[in-house]
Scaffold this motif. Structure first.
Motif, PDB file in Angstrom:
ATOM      1  N   ASP A 266       0.830  -1.209   0.000  1.00 53.71           N
ATOM      2  CA  ASP A 266       0.000   0.000   0.000  1.00 53.71           C
ATOM      3  C   ASP A 266       0.863   1.257   0.000  1.00 53.71           C
ATOM      4  OD1 ASP A 266      -2.734   1.154   0.214  1.00 53.71           O
ATOM      5  OD2 ASP A 266      -1.933   1.956   2.092  1.00 53.71           O
ATOM      6  N   VAL A 267       1.986   1.218   0.717  1.00 56.46           N
ATOM      7  CA  VAL A 267       2.907   2.361   0.736  1.00 56.46           C
ATOM      8  C   VAL A 267       3.449   2.626  -0.664  1.00 56.46           C
ATOM      9  CG1 VAL A 267       5.145   3.188   1.570  1.00 56.46           C
ATOM     10  CG2 VAL A 267       3.561   2.083   3.153  1.00 56.46           C
ATOM     11  N   PHE A 268       3.865   1.560  -1.365  1.00 53.96           N
ATOM     12  CA  PHE A 268       4.386   1.725  -2.724  1.00 53.96           C
ATOM     13  C   PHE A 268       3.296   2.191  -3.692  1.00 53.96           C
ATOM     14  CE2 PHE A 268       8.003  -1.072  -1.457  1.00 53.96           C
ATOM     15  CZ  PHE A 268       9.015  -0.215  -1.864  1.00 53.96           C
ATOM     16  N   ALA A 269       2.061   1.758  -3.462  1.00 55.58           N
ATOM     17  CA  ALA A 269       0.959   2.139  -4.353  1.00 55.58           C
ATOM     18  C   ALA A 269       0.659   3.633  -4.285  1.00 55.58           C
ATOM     19  CB  ALA A 269      -0.295   1.337  -4.005  1.00 55.58           C
ATOM     20  N   HIS A 270       1.034   4.275  -3.181  1.00 54.06           N
ATOM     21  CA  HIS A 270       0.717   5.694  -2.990  1.00 54.06           C
ATOM     22  C   HIS A 270       1.960   6.584  -3.064  1.00 54.06           C
ATOM     23  CE1 HIS A 270      -2.897   3.749  -1.309  1.00 54.06           C
ATOM     24  NE2 HIS A 270      -3.525   4.844  -1.685  1.00 54.06           N
ATOM     25  N   THR A 271       3.012   6.109  -3.729  1.00 51.39           N
ATOM     26  CA  THR A 271       4.207   6.933  -3.868  1.00 51.39           C
ATOM     27  C   THR A 271       3.929   8.144  -4.757  1.00 51.39           C
ATOM     28  OG1 THR A 271       4.945   5.553  -5.711  1.00 51.39           O
ATOM     29  CG2 THR A 271       5.848   5.053  -3.543  1.00 51.39           C
ATOM     30  N   GLU A 272       4.689   9.213  -4.507  1.00 53.40           N
ATOM     31  CA  GLU A 272       4.594  10.426  -5.328  1.00 53.40           C
ATOM     32  C   GLU A 272       5.497  10.208  -6.544  1.00 53.40           C
ATOM     33  OE1 GLU A 272       4.850  13.694  -7.297  1.00 53.40           O
ATOM     34  OE2 GLU A 272       6.682  13.417  -6.129  1.00 53.40           O
ATOM     35  N   PRO A 273       4.934  10.154  -7.755  1.00 49.33           N
ATOM     36  CA  PRO A 273       5.690   9.671  -8.922  1.00 49.33           C
ATOM     37  C   PRO A 273       6.894  10.522  -9.308  1.00 49.33           C
ATOM     38  CG  PRO A 273       3.532  10.536  -9.575  1.00 49.33           C
ATOM     39  CD  PRO A 273       3.532  10.439  -8.089  1.00 49.33           C
ATOM     40  N   ARG A 274       6.788  11.844  -9.266  1.00 51.13           N
ATOM     41  CA  ARG A 274       7.900  12.681  -9.712  1.00 51.13           C
ATOM     42  C   ARG A 274       9.121  12.518  -8.808  1.00 51.13           C
ATOM     43  NH1 ARG A 274       4.931  18.399 -10.342  1.00 51.13           N
ATOM     44  NH2 ARG A 274       3.987  17.561  -8.448  1.00 51.13           N
ATOM     45  N   SER A 275       8.913  12.548  -7.499  1.00 48.57           N
ATOM     46  CA  SER A 275      10.032  12.359  -6.572  1.00 48.57           C
ATOM     47  C   SER A 275      10.602  10.961  -6.692  1.00 48.57           C
ATOM     48  CB  SER A 275       9.572  12.603  -5.125  1.00 48.57           C
ATOM     49  OG  SER A 275       9.119  13.916  -4.953  1.00 48.57           O
ATOM     50  N   PHE A 276       9.741   9.984  -6.931  1.00 45.80           N
ATOM     51  CA  PHE A 276      10.176   8.596  -7.057  1.00 45.80           C
ATOM     52  C   PHE A 276      11.095   8.424  -8.276  1.00 45.80           C
ATOM     53  CE2 PHE A 276       9.457   4.207  -8.587  1.00 45.80           C
ATOM     54  CZ  PHE A 276       9.850   3.504  -7.459  1.00 45.80           C
ATOM     55  N   ILE A 277      10.679   8.957  -9.413  1.00 46.39           N
ATOM     56  CA  ILE A 277      11.474   8.833 -10.644  1.00 46.39           C
ATOM     57  C   ILE A 277      12.771   9.624 -10.522  1.00 46.39           C
ATOM     58  CG2 ILE A 277      11.531   9.384 -13.113  1.00 46.39           C
ATOM     59  CD1 ILE A 277       8.479   8.864 -13.128  1.00 46.39           C
ATOM     60  N   LEU A 278      12.689  10.852  -9.993  1.00 46.83           N
ATOM     61  CA  LEU A 278      13.882  11.685  -9.842  1.00 46.83           C
ATOM     62  C   LEU A 278      14.909  11.012  -8.943  1.00 46.83           C
ATOM     63  CD1 LEU A 278      15.423  14.335 -10.216  1.00 46.83           C
ATOM     64  CD2 LEU A 278      14.114  15.287  -8.301  1.00 46.83           C
ATOM     65  N   SER A 279      14.451  10.449  -7.831  1.00 47.54           N
ATOM     66  CA  SER A 279      15.370   9.827  -6.882  1.00 47.54           C
ATOM     67  C   SER A 279      16.062   8.606  -7.495  1.00 47.54           C
ATOM     68  CB  SER A 279      14.631   9.433  -5.594  1.00 47.54           C
ATOM     69  OG  SER A 279      13.521   8.601  -5.877  1.00 47.54           O
ATOM     70  N   LEU A 280      15.339   7.805  -8.249  1.00 42.45           N
ATOM     71  CA  LEU A 280      15.947   6.617  -8.863  1.00 42.45           C
ATOM     72  C   LEU A 280      16.954   7.001  -9.951  1.00 42.45           C
ATOM     73  CD1 LEU A 280      13.010   4.060  -9.207  1.00 42.45           C
ATOM     74  CD2 LEU A 280      14.958   3.941  -7.655  1.00 42.45           C
ATOM     75  N   THR A 281      16.636   8.021 -10.744  1.00 39.15           N
ATOM     76  CA  THR A 281      17.541   8.416 -11.828  1.00 39.15           C
ATOM     77  C   THR A 281      18.811   9.079 -11.305  1.00 39.15           C
ATOM     78  OG1 THR A 281      16.311  10.507 -12.087  1.00 39.15           O
ATOM     79  CG2 THR A 281      15.719   8.677 -13.543  1.00 39.15           C
ATOM     80  N   MET A 282      18.843   9.452 -10.036  1.00 39.44           N
ATOM     81  CA  MET A 282      20.061  10.021  -9.463  1.00 39.44           C
ATOM     82  C   MET A 282      21.203   9.004  -9.420  1.00 39.44           C
ATOM     83  SD  MET A 282      18.833  12.543  -6.379  1.00 39.44           S
ATOM     84  CE  MET A 282      20.527  12.938  -5.959  1.00 39.44           C
ATOM     85  N   VAL A 283      20.876   7.727  -9.616  1.00 37.64           N
ATOM     86  CA  VAL A 283      21.916   6.698  -9.688  1.00 37.64           C
ATOM     87  C   VAL A 283      22.899   7.017 -10.821  1.00 37.64           C
ATOM     88  CG1 VAL A 283      22.338   4.278 -10.254  1.00 37.64           C
ATOM     89  CG2 VAL A 283      20.515   4.873  -8.662  1.00 37.64           C
TER      90      VAL A 283
END
Length: 305
Positions: A29-46
């Motif tokens: 449920d936590v993953f289902a309600h993630t904020e998409p822009r912050s989620f994508i930005l944080s992953l691409t910081m790799v």
């Protein structure tokens, strides 16, 4: 192989205990309600983190190592693969073997890699010390942790900078040829690194900035998971969780890092959010490892040869 199976079993047991207690459905449920822009930005910081780490390795390496930017990136990515299966970031040490050439001895390559990882660890300790000193809650535990981190930071700088201290440490090796050879290579790295003040400043600044981006990435993970602790809290607590993950007890830090996140961030968000953060922190290591798989065979062939 037995050690790997034991660490994997410990990781699975810790994760099983965590997910049993919080309920896997709450985690989903936590993953289902993630904020998409912050989620994508944080992953691409790799991507910039990997590139900056490769640039730092290239900057530390002597000119005769002929370490181009592309090769440095490949080494970083292959080390990421090996770090997923070897304890205590030993995949980074394996880079030394892959760097060995006609112009760079194995002992000098090992000295270079240890120099790089020491600089990396010192930057982690720098942010950990700063975060703990700025942390608003001052209890005996955090004061003790801050003192231990500061002592570790000072000791690490001394090991990198002091030739006398290095000689005393290597003196314990007595007349062992490999120890004497490594001692000579370490002295060569010290002379090279400290001979150029601009290089010292550049490597130090880059290392500190890299870890700042790491913690910014973790903070963005938290924001994506709809929690909002102060950034200084992340600076104080996230390094402790990362250090816990470096303990050679579990498989690639999985389990110990997750448990540390749940305990440390308990006042700021729920256990399911902390468990989700643990999954995302593990993804920080998995993504570059996946990117390194296409290059792994080439280097393993060299290792067999």
């Amino acid at each position: 192989m037995t050690r790997k199976l034991i660490t994997l079993a410990i990781s699975l047991l810790i994760l099983a205990a965590i997910y049993y207690k919080i309920d896997i459905h709450r985690l989903a449920d936590v993953f289902a309600h993630t904020e998409p822009r912050s989620f994508i930005l944080s992953l691409t910081m790799v991507i910039p983190l990997t590139l900056l780490t490769a640039a730092r390795l290239q900057l530390i390496a002597p000119a005769h190592a002929n370490l181009g930017f592309a090769k440095a990136n490949r080494l970083i990515l292959v080390a990421s693969v090996l770090n997923m299966v070897l304890p205590s970031k030993m995949g980074d040490v394996a880079k030394a073997y892959f760097m060995k050439t006609e112009t760079v001895s194995g002992s000098l390559a090992l000295s270079l890699v240890i120099f790089e990882k020491t600089a990396d660890m010192l930057s982690l300790l720098f942010w950990c010390a700063l975060g703990l000193l700025l942390f608003p809650e001052r209890n005996a535990l955090f004061v003790a942790l801050a003192a231990a981190v500061v002592i570790g930071l000072i000791a690490g700088v001394a090991i990198l900078a002091s030739r006398n201290l290095a000689k005393r440490v290597f003196a314990f090796g007595g007349k062992i040829d490999k120890v004497r050879t490594f001692a000579a290579s370490w002295s060569e790295m010290q002379d090279f690194f400290w001979s150029d003040k601009s290089r010292v400043v550049a490597v130090s600044t880059m290392s500190i900035f890299i870890w700042f981006l790491h913690f910014l990435q973790i903070w963005l993970f938290i924001i994506a998971l709809r929690a909002s602790p102060p950034f200084v809290t992340t600076l104080a607590l996230a390094p402790l969780a990362i250090l816990a993950g470096l303990l050679p007890l579990t498989f690639a830090g999985i389990g110990t890092r997750d448990a540390a996140l749940i305990v440390l961030f308990r006042p700021y968000f729920t256990a399911p959010v902390a468990a989700a953060l643990g999954v995302l922190c593990t993804a920080r290591y998995i993504i570059p490892a996946l990117a390194g798989l296409p290059f792994l065979h080439r280097y393993l062939t060299k290792l067999r040869g």
